[in-house]
Design a protein around this motif. Structure first.
Motif, PDB file in Angstrom:
ATOM      1  N   GLY A 163      32.354  28.835  -0.663  1.00 53.65           N
ATOM      2  CA  GLY A 163      32.445  28.355   0.769  1.00 53.65           C
ATOM      3  C   GLY A 163      30.262  28.885   0.967  1.00 53.65           C
ATOM      4  O   GLY A 163      29.747  28.374   1.620  1.00 53.65           O
ATOM      5  N   ASN A 164      29.618  28.687  -0.379  1.00 48.03           N
ATOM      6  CA  ASN A 164      28.548  29.478   0.235  1.00 48.03           C
ATOM      7  C   ASN A 164      27.815  28.197  -0.283  1.00 48.03           C
ATOM      8  O   ASN A 164      26.019  28.373  -0.536  1.00 48.03           O
ATOM      9  N   LYS A 165      28.388  27.024  -0.982  1.00 45.52           N
ATOM     10  CA  LYS A 165      27.514  25.484  -0.517  1.00 45.52           C
ATOM     11  C   LYS A 165      28.054  24.595  -0.712  1.00 45.52           C
ATOM     12  O   LYS A 165      29.549  24.809  -0.735  1.00 45.52           O
ATOM     13  N   GLY A 166      27.593  23.525  -1.062  1.00 48.10           N
ATOM     14  CA  GLY A 166      28.370  21.882  -0.785  1.00 48.10           C
ATOM     15  C   GLY A 166      28.253  21.458   0.514  1.00 48.10           C
ATOM     16  O   GLY A 166      29.063  22.087   1.714  1.00 48.10           O
ATOM     17  N   LEU A 167      29.842  21.101  -0.211  1.00 40.84           N
ATOM     18  CA  LEU A 167      31.550  21.464   0.863  1.00 40.84           C
ATOM     19  C   LEU A 167      31.878  22.103   1.468  1.00 40.84           C
ATOM     20  O   LEU A 167      32.470  22.024   2.292  1.00 40.84           O
ATOM     21  N   GLY A 168      31.818  23.542   0.512  1.00 39.39           N
ATOM     22  CA  GLY A 168      32.444  24.633   1.307  1.00 39.39           C
ATOM     23  C   GLY A 168      31.347  24.938   2.711  1.00 39.39           C
ATOM     24  O   GLY A 168      32.042  25.250   3.894  1.00 39.39           O
ATOM     25  N   SER A 172      33.009  34.159  -1.761  1.00 40.51           N
ATOM     26  CA  SER A 172      31.646  33.268  -2.463  1.00 40.51           C
ATOM     27  C   SER A 172      31.723  34.577  -3.574  1.00 40.51           C
ATOM     28  O   SER A 172      32.052  35.551  -3.824  1.00 40.51           O
ATOM     29  N   ARG A 173      31.944  33.841  -4.893  1.00 41.70           N
ATOM     30  CA  ARG A 173      31.573  34.359  -6.177  1.00 41.70           C
ATOM     31  C   ARG A 173      30.579  35.368  -6.601  1.00 41.70           C
ATOM     32  O   ARG A 173      30.610  36.857  -6.695  1.00 41.70           O
ATOM     33  N   ASP A 174      29.420  34.877  -6.023  1.00 41.64           N
ATOM     34  CA  ASP A 174      27.927  35.104  -6.130  1.00 41.64           C
ATOM     35  C   ASP A 174      28.311  36.318  -4.916  1.00 41.64           C
ATOM     36  O   ASP A 174      27.431  35.968  -3.714  1.00 41.64           O
ATOM     37  N   ALA A 175      28.001  37.716  -5.160  1.00 35.76           N
ATOM     38  CA  ALA A 175      27.581  38.522  -4.001  1.00 35.76           C
ATOM     39  C   ALA A 175      26.081  37.984  -2.924  1.00 35.76           C
ATOM     40  O   ALA A 175      25.595  37.535  -1.931  1.00 35.76           O
ATOM     41  N   SER A 176      25.087  38.008  -3.655  1.00 37.80           N
ATOM     42  CA  SER A 176      23.784  37.593  -3.114  1.00 37.80           C
ATOM     43  C   SER A 176      24.208  35.794  -2.158  1.00 37.80           C
ATOM     44  O   SER A 176      23.447  35.988  -0.952  1.00 37.80           O
ATOM     45  N   ARG A 177      24.454  34.863  -3.299  1.00 41.66           N
ATOM     46  CA  ARG A 177      24.809  33.621  -2.315  1.00 41.66           C
ATOM     47  C   ARG A 177      25.584  33.565  -1.177  1.00 41.66           C
ATOM     48  O   ARG A 177      25.308  33.777   0.122  1.00 41.66           O
ATOM     49  N   ALA A 205      26.088  36.549   0.702  1.00 40.98           N
ATOM     50  CA  ALA A 205      25.738  37.321   1.802  1.00 40.98           C
ATOM     51  C   ALA A 205      24.404  35.874   3.268  1.00 40.98           C
ATOM     52  O   ALA A 205      24.407  36.326   3.763  1.00 40.98           O
ATOM     53  N   ASP A 206      24.161  35.488   1.885  1.00 41.64           N
ATOM     54  CA  ASP A 206      22.823  34.407   2.680  1.00 41.64           C
ATOM     55  C   ASP A 206      23.377  33.714   3.332  1.00 41.64           C
ATOM     56  O   ASP A 206      23.153  32.911   4.239  1.00 41.64           O
ATOM     57  N   ALA A 207      24.146  32.768   2.642  1.00 40.95           N
ATOM     58  CA  ALA A 207      25.242  31.964   3.353  1.00 40.95           C
ATOM     59  C   ALA A 207      26.081  32.113   4.582  1.00 40.95           C
ATOM     60  O   ALA A 207      25.450  31.307   5.602  1.00 40.95           O
ATOM     61  N   ALA A 208      26.689  33.064   4.157  1.00 40.10           N
ATOM     62  CA  ALA A 208      27.395  33.451   5.913  1.00 40.10           C
ATOM     63  C   ALA A 208      25.525  34.436   6.446  1.00 40.10           C
ATOM     64  O   ALA A 208      26.067  33.678   8.111  1.00 40.10           O
ATOM     65  N   LYS A 209      24.773  34.608   6.449  1.00 41.61           N
ATOM     66  CA  LYS A 209      23.915  34.891   7.678  1.00 41.61           C
ATOM     67  C   LYS A 209      23.536  33.498   7.949  1.00 41.61           C
ATOM     68  O   LYS A 209      22.726  33.802   9.136  1.00 41.61           O
TER      69      LYS A 209
END
Length: 231
Positions: free
Chosen positions: A9-14, A32-37, A39-43
């Motif tokens: 859910g951190n990019k694209g269609l998600g 998200s598999r990548d923690a930083s991505r 967290a950034d997307a959720a923010k």
């Protein structure tokens, strides 16, 4: 409030599905598999997130435990995470390449369903949406008039065809859930180098539609933004 988990859910269609469902009043958690991505997307979305690698049994199990502790029951699971794999000729697809794509795109659906089914069964109206592709449709593959029949995506297409079969069997034998599969269509995302002719909003129409059905909604069906897709 409807609690919805979207893998990848951190990019694209998600990401776009998370935004749209959030605006419809869902309480969104993105995986998200990548923690930083993540967290950034959720923010950016002003939603919650959980670290989740759908290719890892341990990660999926840990995410399910964390989800129960933080959010309790799950109403909607959107299995969106996936990979296209290398762009190679059909003859150059080997076993390890095929296995990696199948694991991410198909086996992950089994991992997620197995781990989160107890939480879904605590919902009054549990729903699973599996994000496949027209490239995994036998009907489209045999129709010379559509683009999907002309693209030599051996491993990707097979993995998405497997996802559609998983959906039909889960829907048949888990009748207390509404479980459907969707084809977003050829949408401009990182998965295809942003070459798709649809916007991400158009690409998420079917996801949003199937994520917002009620307890009497369809199950075991294949949809795109225009309606039913042939298997």
């Amino acid at each position: 409030m409807t609690t919805t988990l979207i893998t990848g859910g951190n990019k694209g269609l998600g990401y776009e599905a998370a935004r749209r469902l959030r605006d419809l009043g869902h309480s969104i958690v993105i995986g998200s598999r990548d923690a930083s991505r993540g967290a950034d997307a959720a923010k950016s979305l002003e939603v919650d997130w959980v670290q989740l690698d759908v290719t890892s049994d341990a990660s999926v199990a840990a995410a399910a435990d964390a989800f129960r502790d933080r959010w309790g029951a799950l109403d909607v699971l959107v299995n969106n995470a996936g990979i296209a794999g290398p762009r190679v000729d059909v003859a150059d697809v080997d076993g390890p390449m095929f296995a990696a794509i199948l694991d991410t795109n198909s086996v992950s659906v089994v991992r997620m369903t197995h781990a989160f089914l107890p939480l879904l069964r605590e919902s009054a109206s549990p729903v699973i949406v599996n994000v496949a592709s027209g490239l995994g449709s036998f009907a489209m593959r045999h129709d010379p008039n559509v683009l999907e029949s002309k693209i030599p995506t051996l491993a990707y297409s097979a993995s998405k065809a497997a996802m559609t079969m998983l959906t039909t069997i889960y829907a048949q034998f888990l009748p207390d859930l509404r479980i459907n599969v969707v084809d977003p269509g050829y949408t401009a995302t990182d998965l295809n180098g942003n070459s798709g002719h649809q916007t991400v909003e158009e690409g998420t129409d079917a996801i949003v539609a199937m994520a917002t059905i009620g307890k009497d909604g369809p199950t075991g069906e294949f949809h795109n933004r225009f309606g039913i897709v042939g298997w």
